[in-house]
Design an enzyme around this catalytic site. Structure first.
Site, short mmCIF file in Angstrom:
data_model
loop_
_atom_site.label_atom_id
_atom_site.label_comp_id
_atom_site.label_asym_id
_atom_site.label_seq_id
_atom_site.Cartn_x
_atom_site.Cartn_y
_atom_site.Cartn_z
CB ALA A 99 -8.02 7.46 5.26
N GLY A 100 -10.51 7.76 7.32
CA GLY A 100 -11.54 8.70 7.71
C GLY A 100 -12.84 8.09 8.19
CB THR B 129 -8.17 5.72 13.58
OG1 THR B 129 -6.83 5.89 13.10
CG2 THR B 129 -8.36 6.62 14.79
CE LYS C 252 -3.00 2.69 2.86
NZ LYS C 252 -3.31 2.96 4.24
N GLY D 116 -7.21 8.95 9.95
CA GLY D 116 -7.25 8.98 11.41
C GLY D 116 -8.23 9.99 11.99
#
Lengths: 259, 367
Positions: free
Chosen positions: A187-188, A210, A100, A161
């Site tokens: 992400a997010g 996260t 990645k 995150g």
């Protein structure tokens, strides 16, 4: 399509689960096997900067079940050259061919550098890596990544995150419509409902770290994400009904015409 | 441009007057704000914020878990040399102090490196006094060749360098810099640095920026608590870190909160920073700068270090000694200061785990 035959294929590997997980921020790496088991995840990303094969203390790799697809990432790379070097090191140390690509030179928003990511993708795809680039949801960048030989595109839902959810929804939708590669929202994503929403929209998978790691009970949250991703996928395959401004009667009004 | 221009705006700030009228309601609102400005930060350092220290700690804890997870990166210092040409009144290495002077030979560096490496640590911080002709750049580069065999992250805490010198060291394997301004009060700075190259306040203040220009990965700054009003020092340290974060978005920044410890020379702190004061600084810093790292060394006691882990600490030293060759040779009296937390790396690892955190030994891979 029968849900039982529904696989996501990347780099020659058929994946039943469309939830990708991570290894960062846990209070103990010993949680990882349980996270994987409860979420059903089959792909896990790990920052090569954290991997220590010579450690006699502990090593995150000891906690990753052998049948799980490892997706090392280039966290810490500030340009294409560094990402390429990390990827080669990853392969050399036995972490496999998946990589990645994360190229980040802004620590405030952690937004990826599309240009450098394209450059790294070209090189690494040429060397036979299964390249999974993490990018902003930009159609032109995504098209260049297709040409460069990426195996999938990983657009962000909001800054990494941040747990802020699918803020880039409309741009991700364009990638889903236009790009002939799997689209993995990375992400997010902060809540299972947001992962579900991405999947309903037609994303091929979601990567969540996260939101799981910072949850009160990470294992329970991992399970919730597993279910949400799977429900969203099933809804997508079912084809959601259309929406309307007004209520519509579920019994047709003109049924008598066919009598 | 450098932070010095910003510093000039704030250097004569009358903190007492500025925070005189802040009240509890304001403090409570600030604690919950998503983004704080400079005045908010100063208000969190005020006496009015003291009764809300638990609320500050709760918020700091939440931010820290979200930002860094439940992890603590471990490192240890390795003193290479205590030769020094400076006369800093607060330091054990002061050129006037009659202590045994020593610089490790390369063979000794190898032995020390092996001893540290045996504990499992992968992050090392190398330190020297300020004696450029003895602990020279070339000497450091020779040491780096040895150290990179054992460690994946090498930080330096040495005399301030020119940009080209920082570039030489980053090319030779250094990824991080620690450099403390000691005191941000320029007048006092001149008074406590009696002689030597370190007397140049501006050259030291600009050192982090020169290192960033030389593409260093991370920079750790701070003030030595005990020399001057802790509110002033904490405030300017926060502004300095904020400035650096904005100017160099590709570099990671962290702050240290070193409290003065007993040392050769016996200079006594002018100002006492209590445990409560330190917690207030740390939590205010975390709320003001969510992504800045916070490093706590073994200057602090074991019990206190355990208590503050959840408040925002990201990095801790373990198995420390401030003595040159302190792990493989007779200790002697060459230490920079007395440490307080004497736990081994193993003991530290267990304590961190017991608190529900993960000790991280490796968080960098040279590329």
């Amino acid at each position: 399509m029968d849900a039982a035959e529904d696989y996501l294929e990347i780099g020659g590997r058929k994946l039943k689960s469309r939830l990708f997980t991570g290894t960062g921020k846990y209070s103990s790496d010993a949680l990882i096997p349980e996270i994987i088991k409860k979420s059903g995840s089959e792909v896990i990303t790990v920052a090569l900067r954290r991997v220590d094969f010579h450690s006699h203390v502990d090593n995150v790799m000891n906690h990753i079940p052998k049948d799980i697809q490892l997706m090392p990432n280039t966290s810490g790379a500030r340009n294409a050259q560094e990402a390429v070097r990390i990827a080669r090191l990853s392969r050399k140390t036995g972490c496999g061919d998946w990589i990645k690509i994360e190229v980040i030179s802004d620590n405030k928003y952690l937004l990826p550098d599309g240009y450098e990511t394209i450059e790294a993708t070209k090189v690494l795809a040429g060397e036979g890596f299964v390249v999974l680039p993490y990018v902003s949801p930009d159609l032109m960048v995504a098209r260049k990544l297709v040409e460069a030989g990426a195996a999938a595109i990983m657009p962000l839902g909001s800054p990494i995150g941040s747990n802020r959810g699918l803020k880039t929804k409309e741009l991700v939708r364009i990638l889903i419509d236009e790009i002939p590669l799997p689209i993995i929202v990375d992400a997010g994503i902060g809540r299972p409902s947001e992962a579900c929403e991405a999947m309903e929209m037609g994303a091929d998978a979601c990567l969540v770290n996260t939101a799981i790691a910072s949850a009160g009970d990470p294992v329970k949250m991992a399970e919730a994400f597993g279910k949400a991703v799977s429900a969203g996928r099933q809804a997508y395959l079912a084809g959601p009904g259309t929406t309307s401004e007004y209520a519509s009667a579920s019994s047709p009004l003109t049924g008598f015409l066919n009598e | 441009m450098s932070f010095y221009q910003d510093y000039l705006t704030y250097k004569d700030i009358d903190i007492e007057n500025f925070i005189a009228n802040v009240n509890g309601d304001q403090v409570q609102r600030i604690i919950q704000k998503p983004v704080l400005n400079k005045s908010d930060f100063l208000f969190l350092l005020s006496p009015a914020a003291e009764p809300f220290i638990e609320e500050m700690a709760q918020r700091a804890h939440k931010i820290s878990v979200h930002q860094f997870g439940r992890t603590i990166v471990l490192y240890t210092p390795m003193y290479l040399s205590n030769y020094c040409t400076n006369q800093c009144v607060y330091c054990g290495f002061n050129a006037k102090n009659k202590i045994e002077r020593k610089q490790l030979t390369l063979e000794e560096v190898e032995l020390e490196a092996r001893a540290v490496s045996g504990t499992g640590l992968k992050h090392i911080l190398i330190l020297t006094g300020d004696a450029k002709n003895i602990a020279s750049i070339d000497y450091l580069k020779d040491c780096l060749k040895i150290l990179e065999k054992y460690f994946t992250s090498i930080s330096i805490e040495i005399y301030a360098l020119e940009t080209t010198e920082y570039a030489e060291l980053t090319s030779a394997g250094v990824d991080s810099l620690t450099i403390y301004q000691e005191t941000y009060n320029e007048t006092l700075y001149d008074e406590v640095h009696l002689k030597g190259p370190k007397k140049d306040y501006r050259f030291r203040m600009d050192a982090p920026e020169r290192a960033c220009e030389a593409h260093i990965r991370s920079v750790n700054i701070g003030a030595l608590l005990g020399l001057y009003d802790w509110r002033y020092e904490a405030f300017i340290t926060g502004l300095h870190a904020e400035y650096l974060q904005n100017k160099y978005p590709d570099v990671e920044f962290s702050i240290s909160l070193p409290r003065m410890r007993p040392h050769a020379g016996g200079f006594q702190p002018e100002v006492i920073t209590s445990d409560k004061n330190l917690v207030q600084i740390m939590t205010a810093m975390r709320i003001f700068l969510p992504r800045v790292g916070i490093t706590i060394s073994t200057r602090e006691s074991a019990a206190f270090r355990d208590n503050i882990i959840r408040l925002g600490v990201t990095k801790m030293s373990a198995g420390s000694t401030t003595v040159v060759g302190g792990r493989t040779q007779d200790a002697g009296n060459t230490g920079q200061f007395d440490i307080s937390d004497h736990r081994s790396v193993d003991e530290m690892m267990l304590s961190i785990r017991e608190l529900g955190y993960q000790p991280v030994f490796k968080d960098w891979q040279p590329v």
